[in-house]
Design a protein around this motif. Structure first.
Motif, PDB file in Angstrom:
ATOM      1  N   GLN A   1       8.714  42.366  65.286  1.00  0.00           N
ATOM      2  CA  GLN A   1      10.752  42.569  65.623  1.00  0.00           C
ATOM      3  C   GLN A   1      11.580  41.853  65.434  1.00  0.00           C
ATOM      4  O   GLN A   1      12.621  42.293  65.360  1.00  0.00           O
ATOM      5  N   ILE A   2      10.778  40.364  65.656  1.00  0.00           N
ATOM      6  CA  ILE A   2      11.698  39.777  64.592  1.00  0.00           C
ATOM      7  C   ILE A   2      11.843  39.496  62.852  1.00  0.00           C
ATOM      8  O   ILE A   2      13.263  39.963  62.834  1.00  0.00           O
ATOM      9  N   ARG A   3      10.774  40.060  62.354  1.00  0.00           N
ATOM     10  CA  ARG A   3      10.468  40.107  60.733  1.00  0.00           C
ATOM     11  C   ARG A   3      11.795  41.415  61.339  1.00  0.00           C
ATOM     12  O   ARG A   3      12.513  41.617  59.797  1.00  0.00           O
ATOM     13  N   ALA A   4      11.569  42.498  61.793  1.00  0.00           N
ATOM     14  CA  ALA A   4      12.509  43.628  61.371  1.00  0.00           C
ATOM     15  C   ALA A   4      14.291  43.410  61.422  1.00  0.00           C
ATOM     16  O   ALA A   4      14.656  44.000  60.785  1.00  0.00           O
ATOM     17  N   ALA A   5      14.000  42.980  62.364  1.00  0.00           N
ATOM     18  CA  ALA A   5      15.565  42.620  63.648  1.00  0.00           C
ATOM     19  C   ALA A   5      16.401  41.741  62.282  1.00  0.00           C
ATOM     20  O   ALA A   5      16.644  42.252  61.591  1.00  0.00           O
ATOM     21  N   LEU A   6      15.665  41.125  61.586  1.00  0.00           N
ATOM     22  CA  LEU A   6      16.017  39.962  60.051  1.00  0.00           C
ATOM     23  C   LEU A   6      16.159  40.991  59.498  1.00  0.00           C
ATOM     24  O   LEU A   6      16.661  40.627  58.452  1.00  0.00           O
ATOM     25  N   ASP A   7      15.124  41.425  58.715  1.00  0.00           N
ATOM     26  CA  ASP A   7      15.137  42.582  57.830  1.00  0.00           C
ATOM     27  C   ASP A   7      16.495  43.702  57.706  1.00  0.00           C
ATOM     28  O   ASP A   7      17.223  43.719  56.459  1.00  0.00           O
ATOM     29  N   ARG A   8      16.735  43.831  58.884  1.00  0.00           N
ATOM     30  CA  ARG A   8      17.522  44.960  59.636  1.00  0.00           C
ATOM     31  C   ARG A   8      19.108  44.145  58.824  1.00  0.00           C
ATOM     32  O   ARG A   8      20.159  44.572  58.047  1.00  0.00           O
ATOM     33  N   LEU A   9      19.533  42.707  59.459  1.00  0.00           N
ATOM     34  CA  LEU A   9      20.670  42.314  59.687  1.00  0.00           C
ATOM     35  C   LEU A   9      20.947  42.040  57.900  1.00  0.00           C
ATOM     36  O   LEU A   9      21.650  42.023  57.339  1.00  0.00           O
ATOM     37  N   ALA A  10      19.526  40.976  57.445  1.00  0.00           N
ATOM     38  CA  ALA A  10      19.958  41.094  56.055  1.00  0.00           C
ATOM     39  C   ALA A  10      20.423  41.964  54.799  1.00  0.00           C
ATOM     40  O   ALA A  10      21.217  41.610  54.328  1.00  0.00           O
ATOM     41  N   GLN A  11      19.980  42.864  55.303  1.00  0.00           N
ATOM     42  CA  GLN A  11      19.975  44.434  54.205  1.00  0.00           C
ATOM     43  C   GLN A  11      21.415  44.752  54.707  1.00  0.00           C
ATOM     44  O   GLN A  11      22.651  45.365  53.405  1.00  0.00           O
ATOM     45  N   ALA A  12      21.729  44.625  55.879  1.00  0.00           N
ATOM     46  CA  ALA A  12      23.676  44.740  56.276  1.00  0.00           C
ATOM     47  C   ALA A  12      24.569  44.553  55.496  1.00  0.00           C
ATOM     48  O   ALA A  12      25.344  44.044  55.397  1.00  0.00           O
ATOM     49  N   HIS A  13      23.795  42.938  55.758  1.00  0.00           N
ATOM     50  CA  HIS A  13      24.720  41.505  54.638  1.00  0.00           C
ATOM     51  C   HIS A  13      24.876  41.203  53.903  1.00  0.00           C
ATOM     52  O   HIS A  13      25.888  40.481  53.188  1.00  0.00           O
ATOM     53  N   ALA A  14      24.145  41.889  52.988  1.00  0.00           N
ATOM     54  CA  ALA A  14      23.647  41.218  51.814  1.00  0.00           C
ATOM     55  C   ALA A  14      25.035  42.181  50.630  1.00  0.00           C
ATOM     56  O   ALA A  14      25.315  41.770  49.652  1.00  0.00           O
ATOM     57  N   ALA A  15      25.579  43.141  51.269  1.00  0.00           N
ATOM     58  CA  ALA A  15      26.994  44.241  50.388  1.00  0.00           C
ATOM     59  C   ALA A  15      28.376  42.802  50.763  1.00  0.00           C
ATOM     60  O   ALA A  15      29.274  43.333  50.332  1.00  0.00           O
ATOM     61  N   LEU A  16      28.217  41.591  51.210  1.00  0.00           N
ATOM     62  CA  LEU A  16      29.306  41.415  52.079  1.00  0.00           C
ATOM     63  C   LEU A  16      28.932  40.381  50.530  1.00  0.00           C
ATOM     64  O   LEU A  16      28.483  39.627  49.825  1.00  0.00           O
ATOM     65  N   ASP A  17      30.962  39.575  49.805  1.00  0.00           N
ATOM     66  CA  ASP A  17      30.967  38.341  49.065  1.00  0.00           C
ATOM     67  C   ASP A  17      30.348  37.638  49.452  1.00  0.00           C
ATOM     68  O   ASP A  17      30.103  36.851  50.933  1.00  0.00           O
TER      69      ASP A  17
END
Length: 499
Positions: free
Chosen positions: A468-484
């Motif tokens: 569940q921690i891995r899934a939350a991290l993946d979700r947040l990392a994907q959302a932040h990948a588009a940030l400069d």
């Protein structure tokens, strides 16, 4: 002047209860050898429990390491316990006949120049000296529990005690980190317990008459005047209450109410001109070097420090403040769960607070250690958002910070509003890389780049986070990948490419 560094020696503790155990800890942790006598077969176990607490608490009280711990020994006879002792502390039950018997036995075996201190809370030293072979050796040294932490010790002497012995007693107590309060003359129950007794009697009446419960009375103290008393006492507190006119004005304004039947303690001294002058003059000597405004600021800073310390333990007034903070979190935009975030594509708001008084350094701005403190709080918030909360940590998983780089870009002073927004730079395998940006309004104050590793708290080794921690991290990392990618990311110390 007696050199406090030369005061370490051997102390004999006669009576190993709560107070005797506290004395043993105070001496032992300040480098003295301690010899204990107590006929209770459980004395060694009980004292070791006190020592366990003292070893946790006392070293953290100061900012200088304690000396090497002394040697602790337990003895079956008084004569053996006092052998070689330069200080003997009696803490047997409050029975005058028992104490006198103990002193007579002690003086048969102890050194003639040893100081014998009594922990008595009520008896006068002249009563303790009554049947003594050498009355000049015996003084009252009344401490407060826990003895290893609270510094006050009431030192009460008589004309039988030589001045040089009294000076030596004060020097030894001071060398233990205590504050010896030498009474001008002996009196039953000394000073502090007479004050406590007055409050205690009134509290019992309030319970008896159904006015308040024990908890309500304790709350009146710990949420109110107890906090003021902790850092300024009684008279300095009332001096401030008198405003710019000071203590004389306070007495004139509130003195008449002493005659009103507010309490069961109705034996009130007459407020003669002589008494008013004495109180006012002594108050001027005590506090007159500060203006009322200065005293108010000193009071406020002290009280903030006390209550913030209580908040760290979620206790008393600190627990109340924590609950108040929690009730205001939602309005500030802070969240604790990933699903509560309105927009995952933006940096997370992880800190929103003001700079407290105890975060300032000698330059009048936030000390560099507090920048790390604030960034650490931001990291804790990210951990909580992705599910690494108290329950997860209690189950055996957590993140450890393994590398940190902070850039200090601007200064900030007390009361300034701070915000930290955090970007999850990456989260692969066991690692989590964070970027924190601290702002006050439009100004960027500092940035921090943190690398964390997930750890199994059972083995204390790196491990993969739970699904569940891995899934939350993946979700947040994907959302932040588009940030400069932030300026300064990956920068080494002193790298001139980035300011």
């Amino acid at each position: 002047m007696v050199d406090q560094h030369d005061q370490r020696g051997t102390a004999a503790i006669i009576g190993g209860g709560v107070i005797g155990g506290g004395w043993a800890a105070r001496f032992l942790l300040n480098g003295w050898d301690v010899r204990v006598f107590d006929p209770d077969p459980e004395a060694e176990r009980k004292i070791n429990h006190v020592l366990d607490n003292a070893r946790l608490a006392l070293p953290g009280l100061g900012n200088v390491a304690l000396p090497p711990e002394g040697r602790l020994s337990f003895h079956t006879t008084l004569s053996d316990a006092v052998a070689g002792a330069s200080w003997i502390q009696e803490s047997v039950p409050e029975r005058l006949d028992l104490k006198r018997k103990v002193f007579q036995t002690l003086q048969t075996h102890c050194a003639r120049d040893a100081i014998i201190g009594s922990s008595t809370s009520g008896f006068k030293p002249s009563e303790l000296q009554g049947c003594a072979t050498r009355p000049e050796q015996i003084v009252v040294t009344h401490p407060f529990n826990p003895v290893y932490l609270l510094p006050l010790v009431e030192l009460v002497t008589t004309e039988a005690n030589p001045e040089d012995m009294t000076a030596r007693a004060r020097a030894i107590l001071s060398s233990l980190g205590m504050m010896p309060l030498h009474l001008r003359r002996e009196i039953d129950a000394h000073i502090a317990d007479r004050l406590l007794e007055a409050v205690w009697r009134e509290a019992l009446w309030l319970v008896r008459d159904g006015i308040a419960t024990t908890e309500e009375i304790d709350n009146a103290i710990r949420y109110g005047f107890g906090l003021r008393w902790a850092q300024m006492g009684l008279f300095e507190t009332y001096r401030i209450a008198g405003g710019e006119a000071g203590m004389r004005h306070f007495i004139a304004q509130f003195g008449p109410c002493l005659q009103w039947p507010w309490t069961k303690l109705t034996d009130v001294p007459d407020l003669t001109d002589e008494l008013i002058d004495r109180v006012a003059d002594q108050s001027d000597t005590q506090s007159g070097m500060h203006t009322i405004r200065e005293l108010e600021r000193i009071r406020d800073r002290n009280m903030v420090g006390i209550m913030r310390s209580l908040a760290e333990r979620d206790w008393g007034a600190g627990a109340l403040q924590n609950a108040h903070d929690a009730s205001r979190e939602a309005a500030s935009g802070l969240v604790r769960r990933l699903d509560d975030l309105a927009d995952l594509t933006q940096p997370l708001l992880t800190v929103a607070r003001a700079v407290p008084l105890d975060w300032l350094d000698y330059n009048g701005h936030m000390t560099e250690a507090r920048y790390l403190h604030a960034f650490g709080n931001a990291t804790d918030r990210v951990m909580e958002i992705v599910g690494c909360d108290a329950a997860y940590i209690a189950a055996g998983g957590s993140f450890f910070t393994v590398e940190t780089h902070i850039r200090h870009l601007d200064e900030v002073t007390a009361g300034a509003a701070l915000e930290i927004r955090t970007t999850l730079l990456s989260a692969t395998g066991k690692r989590m890389q964070l970027w924190h940006e601290m702002r006050s309004g439009a100004r960027v104050l500092a940035t921090a780049e943190h690398m964390l590793v997930h750890v199994d708290l059972g083995t204390r080794r790196a491990s993969d986070p739970a699904p569940q921690i891995r899934a939350a991290l993946d979700r947040l990392a994907q959302a932040h990948a588009a940030l400069d990618r932030p300026q300064g990311m990956g920068r080494a110390v002193g790298d001139p490419r980035q300011s």
